[in-house]
Scaffold this motif. Structure first.
Motif, short mmCIF file in Angstrom:
data_model
loop_
_atom_site.label_atom_id
_atom_site.label_comp_id
_atom_site.label_asym_id
_atom_site.label_seq_id
_atom_site.Cartn_x
_atom_site.Cartn_y
_atom_site.Cartn_z
N GLN A 257 4.31 6.54 5.82
CA GLN A 257 3.74 7.86 5.59
C GLN A 257 2.54 7.72 4.66
N THR A 258 1.52 8.54 4.90
CA THR A 258 0.30 8.46 4.09
C THR A 258 0.62 8.67 2.62
N LYS A 259 0.18 7.74 1.80
CA LYS A 259 0.37 7.83 0.35
C LYS A 259 -0.83 8.49 -0.33
N GLU A 260 -2.02 8.14 0.13
CA GLU A 260 -3.22 8.70 -0.48
C GLU A 260 -4.35 8.74 0.55
N SER B 210 -1.07 3.98 3.70
CA SER B 210 0.30 4.45 3.87
C SER B 210 1.29 3.44 3.30
N LEU B 211 2.49 3.97 3.01
CA LEU B 211 3.60 3.14 2.55
C LEU B 211 4.88 3.63 3.21
N HIS C 41 7.46 5.72 -1.76
CA HIS C 41 6.49 6.65 -2.34
C HIS C 41 6.78 6.99 -3.80
N GLU C 42 8.04 7.21 -4.12
CA GLU C 42 8.36 7.58 -5.50
C GLU C 42 8.40 6.37 -6.42
N ASP D 112 2.92 4.36 -7.91
CA ASP D 112 1.94 5.36 -8.33
C ASP D 112 0.63 5.20 -7.59
N SER E 209 -5.04 9.49 -9.05
CA SER E 209 -3.91 8.60 -9.35
C SER E 209 -4.36 7.39 -10.15
#
Length: 610
Positions: free
Chosen positions: A38-41, A172-173, A178-179, A182, A382
């Motif tokens: 899923q896209t992280k940034e 993505s990651l 994700h949590e 950072d 971030s």
């Protein structure tokens, strides 16, 4: 001394860590650990950058993975307590080990990220971990980075400067990570690290001599006489006169220390410094400074390679502070990646390289000045917050950090400030003032610029309001007072009135007489103001250390409260930008000159009584 609260926190954290590790042995992790990507940034294509080509698949980059710091709020609480002169813990700075314990990631984050890297073929020997283990660094070819992050890297070229870097606009990651992550860089950071030397407003090798306008001394805001030549040529003597520091003689034997950062192959020349000393600080002739290499940084001593920024910084920084121990940090990395050559690595993350290095040191200079930065919007939020958190760690350890506020007024300084148009990078292309980073970080002291005697704001002094960082409590009263007097509706929508406001303070910033490459000339910029102000902070530390007191550490809570009367308020001048006249200097704090310029004599009395 560690407080009971701090000891209790460490014990609780240790117990929690043991429980998490025990649980990991008892319960098998689910097979769904390799979860969907899923896209992280994601960032919009950056202003003034265009795609040049696909990045070479074998081009190697250092991926820095920042793990969350779940106890950062506790660190921040400690930082403010030990920096607040009204608090009982004022000056009780934390140790390196205490700070590292507070920024350490959760054991689960460490395990999950390590497992993810192992799934891509990385063993422990391939990973470099920061002392607190909150950063993991791996060196990878672009093709593997693209596979890991489900992205495509390109060579991007800056249209104005011609500089090129290897970046992507999204990555993505796996969802489950994700949590636990950072930030990962270099990915979406497009900052062009620039020295704030006014794009050399002046380096006039023809008129490098002192020219007196009259024989009548000028009385400064501090009430002391200043040589009239200081209106056209700024020297170390001028600055000491102007800021009421002529009677201060620092010691070389009380463990005081002063540091200057250098980037972009800016080399500090020993011969130039001796020539400078011979004219301006004769007592310092034959003295020198330590050079510390960061990530392979060099300090070439050829006169033809002498750096204008580096020489300016060392000449005035070490000239003001002599004989205090001085250190110049030379950090490797030159931003222009040349896409048509076989460049082995992309070394364009100098702030994190320097932070990695300095946070790992047991001994750190008590004051460190930096004269580099870029538009805040070129740095993903971030990444800015993680770098800023690194500065907070230094402050908690008793280090004072000063940064130049920039040379573009409320804009970026890339063109005529009265005609330039400043656009956002969020895809809307709105007109907006452009705050600078790291000056916008609330854990550093941002230094704006003045000129002449009596002092007025210099026209290029950077200042404004952050879009990333909220206004810290220490400056609430001062900034609120400015906004209350600011005409309603002026520049509405062009700045964030609730953001961290900068600069905090100011100092002279133009017509500095320097020796560069063996030649004498004049230069300016807030890159002159930052080492100047930082040098006087080192003199304040000298007074405190002689009195048996600890170093000042993070300065802002002190400056905006107990020490506010130790500044000369600058009430004239403005700094235009973005097609506007920008903000004005006015009574009290303002986003051009901050609280004003230092009266060192007054400040010595103030800082030795808290």
């Amino acid at each position: 001394m560690i407080s009971k609260v701090f000891r209790g926190h460490l014990k609780m954290r240790s117990l929690l860590s043991c429980l998490v590790i025990l649980t990991s042995f008892v319960l098998a992790f689910p097979a769904s650990r390799e979860s969907q990507l899923q896209t992280k940034e994601r960032v919009f294509p950056p202003r003034d950058w265009e795609i040049h080509s696909i990045a070479p698949s074998n081009h190697r980059i250092e991926l820095k993975i920042g793990l969350p710091q779940p106890n950062f709020e506790i660190l921040e609480k400690h930082l403010y307590e030990v920096s607040d002169p009204s608090h009982s813990r004022y000056g009780q700075h934390l140790s390196k080990e205490e700070v590292e314990a507070l920024v350490a990631p959760h054991p689960e984050s460490l395990e999950l990220v390590t497992d993810w890297l192992a799934s891509h073929g990385f063993g422990e020997q391939d990973m470099t971990r920061s002392p607190a283990q909150d950063w993991i660094t791996v060196t990878v070819p672009v093709r593997l980075a693209e596979e890991m992050l489900d992205t495509t890297y390109y060579v991007w070229k800056h249209t104005a400067s011609g500089e090129s870097i290897v970046r992507t606009t999204s990555y993505s990651l796996p969802i489950h990570l994700h949590e636990h992550v950072d930030v990962i860089q270099p990915t979406t950071t497009f900052a062009r690290l620039k020295s704030f030397k006014s794009t050399i407003h002046k380096l006039d090798k023809e008129t490098g001599q002192i020219v007196e306008q009259s024989n009548t001394p000028i009385i400064s805001a501090s009430g002391v006489s200043v040589d009239p030549s200081c209106n056209t040529t700024v020297t170390v003597t001028c600055l000491k006169q102007l800021y009421n520091a002529t009677d201060i003689t620092p010691s070389a034997n009380i463990n005081n220390s002063f540091g200057i950062t250098g980037y972009l192959d800016q080399f500090a020349n020993f011969q130039d410094l001796q020539s400078f000393y011979a004219v301006q600080v004769p007592a310092a002739v034959n003295s020198s400074f330590a050079v510390l290499s960061v990530a392979g940084g060099q300090n070439n001593q050829s006169l033809s390679e002498a750096g204008d920024e580096a020489d300016l910084d060392i000449e005035f920084g070490f000239g003001i502070t002599f004989p205090i121990n001085g250190t110049f940090f030379t950090t490797a990395g030159s931003p222009p990646f040349i896409p048509d050559l076989e460049t082995p690595t992309d070394t364009n993350e100098p702030y994190t390289k320097w932070l990695d290095f300095i946070l790992a040191q047991d001994e750190i200079p008590l004051v460190i000045t930096t004269s580099y930065g870029d538009d805040e919007q070129t740095v993903p939020e971030s990444f800015a917050k993680r770098a800023c958190a690194g500065f907070a760690q230094l402050g908690a350890r008793g280090v004072s950090l000063t940064f130049s506020s920039g040379d573009g007024g409320v804009g970026d300084g890339d063109s005529d400030p009265t005609t330039q148009t400043c656009f956002t990078n969020d895809g809307t292309n709105r007109t907006e003032f452009l705050p600078l980073f790291p000056a916008s970080c609330p854990y550093v002291t941002a230094v704006g610029g003045t000129i002449h005697v009596p002092e007025v704001a210099v026209g290029f002094s950077g200042g404004g309001f952050s879009n990333f960082f909220a206004r810290p409590a220490y400056q609430d009263a001062a900034v609120a007072a400015f906004l209350e007097t600011f005409p309603n509706g002026t520049y509405a929508g062009l700045f964030n009135p609730n953001g961290r406001a900068f600069p905090d303070v100011a100092a002279q910033a133009d017509n500095f007489q320097v020796v560069i490459g063996g030649e004498t000339g004049l230069i300016g910029g807030t890159s002159a103001a930052s080492p100047t102000f930082a040098g006087f902070v080192a003199l304040l530390n000298d007074a405190r250390l002689k009195a048996g007191l600890p170093s000042l550490g993070f300065l802002n809570p002190l400056f905006y409260s107990t020490a506010i009367s130790g500044f000369n308020d600058i009430t004239s001048g403005n700094a235009p930008g973005c097609g506007t006249e920008g903000f004005n200097a006015t009574v009290g704090w303002d986003p051009v000159t901050g609280l004003g310029t230092p009266d060192v004599g007054k400040l010595v009395a103030l800082v030795t009584s808290v």
